[in-house]
Design a protein around this motif. Sequence first.
Motif, PDB file in Angstrom:
ATOM      1  N   ARG A  89      37.649  34.445  37.213  1.00 36.00           N
ATOM      2  CA  ARG A  89      38.222  33.566  38.238  1.00 36.00           C
ATOM      3  C   ARG A  89      38.627  32.267  37.576  1.00 36.00           C
ATOM      4  NH1 ARG A  89      35.146  31.826  43.749  1.00 36.00           N
ATOM      5  NH2 ARG A  89      33.525  31.189  42.288  1.00 36.00           N
ATOM      6  N   SER A 164      41.221  32.897  43.199  1.00 41.10           N
ATOM      7  CA  SER A 164      40.601  34.089  43.786  1.00 41.10           C
ATOM      8  C   SER A 164      39.893  34.907  42.706  1.00 41.10           C
ATOM      9  CB  SER A 164      41.671  34.950  44.456  1.00 41.10           C
ATOM     10  OG  SER A 164      42.380  34.207  45.431  1.00 41.10           O
ATOM     11  N   TYR A 165      39.123  35.887  43.148  1.00 41.48           N
ATOM     12  CA  TYR A 165      38.484  36.834  42.228  1.00 41.48           C
ATOM     13  C   TYR A 165      39.559  37.750  41.627  1.00 41.48           C
ATOM     14  CZ  TYR A 165      33.760  35.795  44.024  1.00 41.48           C
ATOM     15  OH  TYR A 165      32.571  35.187  44.360  1.00 41.48           O
ATOM     16  N   GLU A 179      48.726  30.975  40.619  1.00 41.96           N
ATOM     17  CA  GLU A 179      47.782  30.055  41.249  1.00 41.96           C
ATOM     18  C   GLU A 179      48.120  28.607  40.922  1.00 41.96           C
ATOM     19  OE1 GLU A 179      43.879  33.019  41.498  1.00 41.96           O
ATOM     20  OE2 GLU A 179      43.839  31.268  40.186  1.00 41.96           O
ATOM     21  N   THR A 197      40.521  25.504  47.894  1.00 42.84           N
ATOM     22  CA  THR A 197      40.489  26.948  47.705  1.00 42.84           C
ATOM     23  C   THR A 197      41.786  27.538  48.264  1.00 42.84           C
ATOM     24  OG1 THR A 197      39.466  27.435  49.849  1.00 42.84           O
ATOM     25  CG2 THR A 197      37.981  26.915  48.003  1.00 42.84           C
ATOM     26  N   VAL A 198      41.926  28.848  48.120  1.00 42.61           N
ATOM     27  CA  VAL A 198      43.129  29.507  48.613  1.00 42.61           C
ATOM     28  C   VAL A 198      43.275  29.338  50.118  1.00 42.61           C
ATOM     29  CG1 VAL A 198      41.971  31.739  48.941  1.00 42.61           C
ATOM     30  CG2 VAL A 198      44.438  31.670  48.468  1.00 42.61           C
TER      31      VAL A 198
END
Length: 297
Positions: A89, A164-165, A179, A197-198
């Motif tokens: 990540r 994200s993962y 990203e 975060t997303v």
Amino acid sequence: MLDKLKKHYRNSITTDTSQQSGFLWFITDDGAPFGISQSAISDSESRLLRSMFNIYENDTITPAYSSAQLKWESILLGNESTDEESFYRFVHFFSKQPITDFISFSEAVNGLFPEDAVLLLNKDHKGGVIIETSKQEFTDTPYEALKDMLSTDFYIDISVYIGSYHHQLAHAKESFEREQQQFIEVKNQLLPKSVYTVADVVPQLLLQSANPVAEKTLHALLAEWDEEDQETLKSIKVFAECNMNVSLAAKKLYIHRNSLQYRVDKFYEKTGIDVKQFKNALTVYMAILSYEHHKNL
């Protein structure tokens, strides 16, 4: 000016550019670089120096990367292809000022993250990425303290975006670039937070790409909302962010849960939209984000 600084800081100032660790580096108008020990500079002095001099960017100083760092650098540059699958990540960080003391910066990051995390800097040293290679929860790693710690210790204002993962290394370069780009696209619309975060980024991306009909629809939901009802809008927004949990939202708003319930009921009476239902809460949440964005233009 440099002579006066030498008299003031004495043994705490140097012009030897090989001494990067523990120093803040600046450059005079004449092009002369000088570094001052971080331990000898107060916060007010640091702000004053930054207002008087430009940060010195020494292009000859490059990080001494480990084998893990070199591997990830090669992957993200597209110089290495692999079908290997393993967890990773990206924790992106962005700064307006270059990070001139890589050694101390690396030590600070290593103190917060597990040993298997990998730190890479961008070419201009204005930001970079921390690559987690084992799953960490917010309760295990002090992500929210990362911004404060780096800002305090290194006098730089950074933004932190947790991606994200991922598991397929073959897609790492694409995921990394996507990203970074998605955060850069919306960072000016995001409200100040320690960590993004997303879930913070995607709604703003959707609003940016919304067609005129979608924009008008969102605006119409709150078209008759009066200025005096701003607290209710804020409450509804927090209520949605807390997964419609009245107790948690009331705690974040520092109000009694009955007061929040009153505002939720008031919103329903005025709009006919029950935000206690997920789809309604999501729609209103997007409308409030759009409302805030246009209000701040």
